[in-house]
Design a protein around this motif. Structure first.
Motif, PDB file in Angstrom:
ATOM      1  N   LEU A 125       0.827  -1.205   0.000  1.00 47.92           N
ATOM      2  CA  LEU A 125       0.000   0.000   0.000  1.00 47.92           C
ATOM      3  C   LEU A 125       0.861   1.254   0.000  1.00 47.92           C
ATOM      4  N   GLU A 126       1.967   1.218   0.716  1.00 49.40           N
ATOM      5  CA  GLU A 126       2.846   2.398   0.738  1.00 49.40           C
ATOM      6  C   GLU A 126       3.381   2.710  -0.650  1.00 49.40           C
ATOM      7  N   ALA A 127       3.474   1.683  -1.494  1.00 48.69           N
ATOM      8  CA  ALA A 127       3.995   1.902  -2.846  1.00 48.69           C
ATOM      9  C   ALA A 127       3.001   2.643  -3.733  1.00 48.69           C
ATOM     10  N   ALA A 144      -6.460  11.499  -3.252  1.00 49.59           N
ATOM     11  CA  ALA A 144      -5.947  10.615  -4.304  1.00 49.59           C
ATOM     12  C   ALA A 144      -5.372   9.336  -3.701  1.00 49.59           C
ATOM     13  N   ASP A 145      -4.729   9.452  -2.535  1.00 47.23           N
ATOM     14  CA  ASP A 145      -4.176   8.269  -1.869  1.00 47.23           C
ATOM     15  C   ASP A 145      -5.284   7.332  -1.408  1.00 47.23           C
ATOM     16  N   LYS A 146      -6.366   7.867  -0.905  1.00 51.04           N
ATOM     17  CA  LYS A 146      -7.485   7.032  -0.465  1.00 51.04           C
ATOM     18  C   LYS A 146      -8.059   6.248  -1.646  1.00 51.04           C
ATOM     19  N   GLN A 147      -8.163   6.920  -2.789  1.00 50.67           N
ATOM     20  CA  GLN A 147      -8.672   6.230  -3.974  1.00 50.67           C
ATOM     21  C   GLN A 147      -7.693   5.163  -4.446  1.00 50.67           C
ATOM     22  N   ALA A 148      -6.391   5.438  -4.344  1.00 49.10           N
ATOM     23  CA  ALA A 148      -5.391   4.455  -4.758  1.00 49.10           C
ATOM     24  C   ALA A 148      -5.472   3.202  -3.885  1.00 49.10           C
ATOM     25  N   ILE A 149      -5.728   3.390  -2.599  1.00 51.56           N
ATOM     26  CA  ILE A 149      -5.863   2.229  -1.702  1.00 51.56           C
ATOM     27  C   ILE A 149      -7.123   1.448  -2.052  1.00 51.56           C
ATOM     28  N   ARG A 150      -8.217   2.155  -2.332  1.00 51.00           N
ATOM     29  CA  ARG A 150      -9.452   1.463  -2.724  1.00 51.00           C
ATOM     30  C   ARG A 150      -9.244   0.681  -4.013  1.00 51.00           C
ATOM     31  N   ASP A 151      -8.501   1.262  -4.962  1.00 47.69           N
ATOM     32  CA  ASP A 151      -8.224   0.567  -6.217  1.00 47.69           C
ATOM     33  C   ASP A 151      -7.397  -0.696  -5.979  1.00 47.69           C
ATOM     34  N   ALA A 152      -6.456  -0.618  -5.042  1.00 51.33           N
ATOM     35  CA  ALA A 152      -5.637  -1.794  -4.729  1.00 51.33           C
ATOM     36  C   ALA A 152      -6.500  -2.918  -4.174  1.00 51.33           C
ATOM     37  N   TYR A 153      -7.484  -2.572  -3.355  1.00 54.35           N
ATOM     38  CA  TYR A 153      -8.372  -3.600  -2.812  1.00 54.35           C
ATOM     39  C   TYR A 153      -9.337  -4.115  -3.876  1.00 54.35           C
ATOM     40  N   ALA A 154      -9.764  -3.246  -4.773  1.00 49.49           N
ATOM     41  CA  ALA A 154     -10.636  -3.704  -5.860  1.00 49.49           C
ATOM     42  C   ALA A 154      -9.913  -4.715  -6.734  1.00 49.49           C
ATOM     43  N   ALA A 155      -8.583  -4.550  -6.865  1.00 50.05           N
ATOM     44  CA  ALA A 155      -7.807  -5.469  -7.702  1.00 50.05           C
ATOM     45  C   ALA A 155      -7.729  -6.871  -7.123  1.00 50.05           C
ATOM     46  N   PHE A 179      -4.075   6.292   7.671  1.00 50.27           N
ATOM     47  CA  PHE A 179      -5.116   5.792   6.777  1.00 50.27           C
ATOM     48  C   PHE A 179      -5.750   4.581   7.464  1.00 50.27           C
ATOM     49  N   VAL A 180      -7.060   4.615   7.643  1.00 45.14           N
ATOM     50  CA  VAL A 180      -7.780   3.548   8.321  1.00 45.14           C
ATOM     51  C   VAL A 180      -8.591   2.788   7.272  1.00 45.14           C
ATOM     52  N   VAL A 181      -8.314   1.497   7.128  1.00 43.28           N
ATOM     53  CA  VAL A 181      -8.919   0.689   6.072  1.00 43.28           C
ATOM     54  C   VAL A 181      -9.943  -0.278   6.667  1.00 43.28           C
ATOM     55  N   ASP A 182     -11.120  -0.264   6.089  1.00 46.96           N
ATOM     56  CA  ASP A 182     -12.106  -1.313   6.364  1.00 46.96           C
ATOM     57  C   ASP A 182     -12.154  -2.184   5.120  1.00 46.96           C
TER      58      ASP A 182
END
Length: 782
Positions: A125-127, A144-155, A179-182
């Protein structure tokens, strides 16, 4: 209102002052300027820069004392200052001979942490985020970072993952950011539907596409992860499938995925229009290029009249003609297929027109999107470089090579105008994908003390992004231990030569009367001859160390041990192979030929002296397209000639349990009696032949997406001849007696590798043969 839009509106004014509001978070920005057209200032004054030095501010503006500037220069300066991310507010004004720059600094991030993530590790995620310790705290960047994390989980199939942030002020303009991830639940695919298909069933079309329905193994395979990119790739896969089965008018009307938020499952629907099915009509070649003989080029045509229309045949014909024309000194010649449909007869007549194309040269090759694979790995797949004549066929061939590497999920090559009218820029867009894998395999050891055998391996096809292949494997069971290391450099010394080595060690205690440890290495280099033909040269070194097994000492002095001689024994040889490979899919071949001929000469030192010649070939063909029934026929054979005083027993051929199913490995062919005992040891033979026929099919009831298939087969063959035990009355099985078997199989494309379960019944055998009806292990096609 967007920040960029407001900014551009403000800076376009040429009045004495202008103002705007920027909603990049909750900050307001005022930009004002005294008349700046052709103005000059003597100095620059910076206010509000505490943590960021005034020199840093001055370095990011384009206005310099003593030089004229305009409103456009103010625009650019403000844009640069915002782009640093260090400022929430920027004001620029001119007061007399002074340019006044007033900034309001963003807070600085002291530390960044990610909480709540279990399925994706911190380093992954840091990447993908831009917020960094000691960097600016920017609301725009954080969103933008929050969206990038969501995209990583969608993948990875978790489209409902949510991301929030927490901040912890530390004073002095510094803040900790979390960043807090559910992670939510996995988003599944409950259905894949097709509308408009008549020629092929839903099940057959599902086997063509990458997207798969969720099943009990989806958490391992991840094939049920939905993405827009995969959906677009599925559309292209469907087009290619129909185009290669005669449906030249096929089109995908729509492809959509609807998410049921209550169940968190997608329903994917493809709406298609198949059109009419065509055969090839008349096929011809016309040339307008002086010096090119059309009749000579006709011999390169793959698309024959009366055959089912296949776009691949057209593409292959274009490729063959283009290569021949270029070799004759016409680099700018262009091959264009023209199809003429006859709807009444259901045929497409194809004319291949060879004409002189426009003279164009490659100005540069621009590579984009590769985050892991090095540029040179991509560039070397092109047979052209900067300054060479532009040739569309060469570009198409490079695209096929890049796709065949398996390094990228998508490859797209486009052209852009160069600096001159006869210059072309090649733009290569790729998207890296995972190339590493961890495999677990299972098998069954033969022999009187047989048992389960397990193997684990780590494989990387794009090592360090350099395109190199490396594999490490270890395995064992009750009676054996196996270790191996393989490495391949696909472009040795900058040439298209695949050079590598294999190191192996095997410890086998499966026989009652002896144990054997085998270790060694091979050095190899493979060179392509054509796209389908290659040649390989190897040096092989093997050391065999025999010792007494669990039986009593008196039984060691059998004929077998008399011929084996003093341990350890060394085999030093060179071998040469020629391989022809047109297989369409290495995982599940449906069409094509794999053929290989190998010759080996031993006598470069060591204890072995022989010349071996062996070959194998397998042909795959679709028997029932819609039912996905695949037929294959394979043949193999070999012979050894001793070139020294005698042929060693361990150099003769032995057949494995996969060559003629229903028999153990080494279970047929010449055998020597074990001293005073009533059973025999396999000693191999000088000649062998095998033939096999098989038909595989999807298992009924079982979902096709699970990877299970069934098969029925018939095998036959023989292993005979003996040069190691000449004159011995304790040897049997030297005649060319035929063995045969029939059986059925279950094949599973498991997440750990292809597994196969065979049950075979010998129909013809000898009394001293060793039978093994049930066999399972790692599936091999070639």
């Amino acid at each position: 209102m967007k920040a960029g839009s407001n900014f551009l509106n403000a800076v376009s004014a040429v009045a004495l002052s202008a103002s705007m509001v920027v909603t990049g978070g909750s900050f307001a920005t005022l930009v004002s300027a005294t008349r700046a057209e052709a103005a000059v200032v003597n100095r620059i004054q910076v206010s509000g820069a505490d943590r960021v030095s005034a020199e840093t501010v001055k370095a990011n503006i384009s206005i310099q004392p003593g030089k004229t500037f305009s409103n456009a220069d103010i625009d650019e300066s403000v844009r640069r200052l915002y782009a640093t991310g260090y400022f929430s507010d920027v004001k620029v004004s001119v007061s007399g001979g002074t340019l006044v720059v007033v900034v309001n600094e963003n807070q600085l991030i002291n530390a960044v942490v990610i909480n709540g993530n279990r399925k994706i590790k911190d380093d992954k995620l840091e990447a993908v985020i831009r917020s960094r310790a000691q960097g600016p705290f920017s609301e725009t960047a954080i969103e933008a970072d929050k969206q990038a994390i969501r995209d990583a989980y969608a993948a990875i199939g978790r489209s409902d993952a949510t991301v929030t942030t927490q901040t912890y002020p530390l004073g002095n303009g510094r803040v900790n950011l979390a960043f807090v991830v559910d992670e939510g639940d996995r988003t599944k695919i409950s259905q894949i539907n097709f509308v408009g298909n008549e020629a092929f069933s839903n099940g057959r079309l599902r086997s063509v596409i990458l997207t798969k329905k969720s099943n009990f193994l989806s958490f391992l395979t991840r094939k049920d992860v939905y993405s827009e990119d995969k959906l677009r790739a599925d559309e292209e896969a469907l087009r290619q499938f129909y185009f290669n089965n005669g449906f030249a008018d096929f089109r995908v009307i729509s492809a959509e995925a609807v998410l049921d938020e209550a169940s968190n499952e997608y329903v994917v629907t493809f709406t298609v229009e198949e059109g009419q099915r065509y055969n090839f009509g008349d096929v011809n070649v016309e040339s307008t290029v002086e010096g090119l003989d059309s009749e000579e080029l006709k011999g390169l045509i793959e698309s024959r009249p009366g055959k089912v229309y296949r776009a691949k045949d057209v593409q292959d014909t274009m490729s063959e003609i283009s290569q021949r024309v270029a070799a004759k000194g016409y680099p700018f010649a262009r091959v264009t297929p023209r199809g003429n449909r006859d709807l009444g007869n259901g045929t497409i007549a194809v004319d291949y027109l060879v004409d002189q194309g426009e003279r164009a040269y490659v100005e540069r090759i621009e590579i984009r999107g590769n985050t892991r694979t090095r540029d040179f790995v991509i560039r070397r797949e092109f047979d052209i470089g900067e300054g060479d004549a532009f040739n569309q066929e060469v570009i198409t061939r490079a695209k096929r090579r890049l796709e065949a590497l398996g390094f990228f999920s998508s490859v797209n090559i486009t052209t852009a105008p160069g600096s001159q009218s006869d210059r072309v820029v090649l733009v290569v867009d790729v998207q890296d994908q995972s190339t590493g894998s961890f495999g677990i395999g299972a098998g069954y050891e033969t022999g009187s003390n047989g048992g389960i055998k397990l193997e684990a391996s780590i494989e990387e096809k794009n090592f360090l992004g350099r395109g190199q292949y490396i594999r490490i494997a270890a395995g064992g069971g009750k009676n054996s231990r196996d270790y191996s290391l393989s490495f391949t450099e696909p472009y040795f010394l900058g040439y298209r030569l695949a050079a590598g080595f294999d190191i192996f060690k095997n410890e086998d205690t499966s026989e009652d009367y002896y144990n054997v440890d085998t270790q060694g290495f091979s050095l190899r280099v493979t060179a392509p001859i054509t796209e389908d033909l290659s040649t390989t040269l190897r040096y092989n070194y093997t050391e065999l160390d025999y010792s007494a097994g669990v039986a009593n000492e008196p039984y060691i002095s059998t004929p077998y041990w008399t011929v084996v001689g003093q341990s350890p024994l060394v085999r030093s040889s060179i071998s040469h192979s020629v391989t022809f490979d047109t297989i369409d899919d290495k995982t599940l071949p449906r069409d094509g030929i794999f053929a290989q001929v190998t010759q080996e000469f031993a006598g470069l030192g060591g204890d072995s002296d022989f010349y071996k010649l062996s070959g194998k070939a397998r042909y795959f063909h679709m028997l029932l397209e819609d039912a996905d029934v695949i037929g294959s026929i394979s043949v193999a054979g070999g012979h050894i000639w001793g070139t020294g005083d005698e042929t060693k027993v361990y150099d003769q051929f032995k057949l494995s349990g996969a060559d003629i199913r229903g028999f153990e490995s080494g279970g047929i062919g010449p055998r020597a009696k074990k001293g005073k005992m009533a059973d025999y040891d396999s000693i191999g033979g000088t000649t062998y032949f095998t033939v096999s026929a098989e038909a595989s099919f999807p298992l009924p009831i079982v979902p096709r997406d699970s990877g299970f298939r069934g098969a029925i087969f018939a095998d036959a063959g023989t292993l005979y001849g003996n040069d190691a035990f000449t004159g011995s009355d304790k040897v049997v099985g030297t005649s060319a007696s035929l063995r045969a078997s029939v059986g059925a199989s279950i094949i599973w494309a498991s997440p750990f590798g292809p597994l196969r379960f065979d049950y075979a019944v010998p129909l013809k055998k000898e009394d001293f043969d060793e039978v093994q009806r049930f066999k399972f292990g790692i599936a091999t096609q070639f």
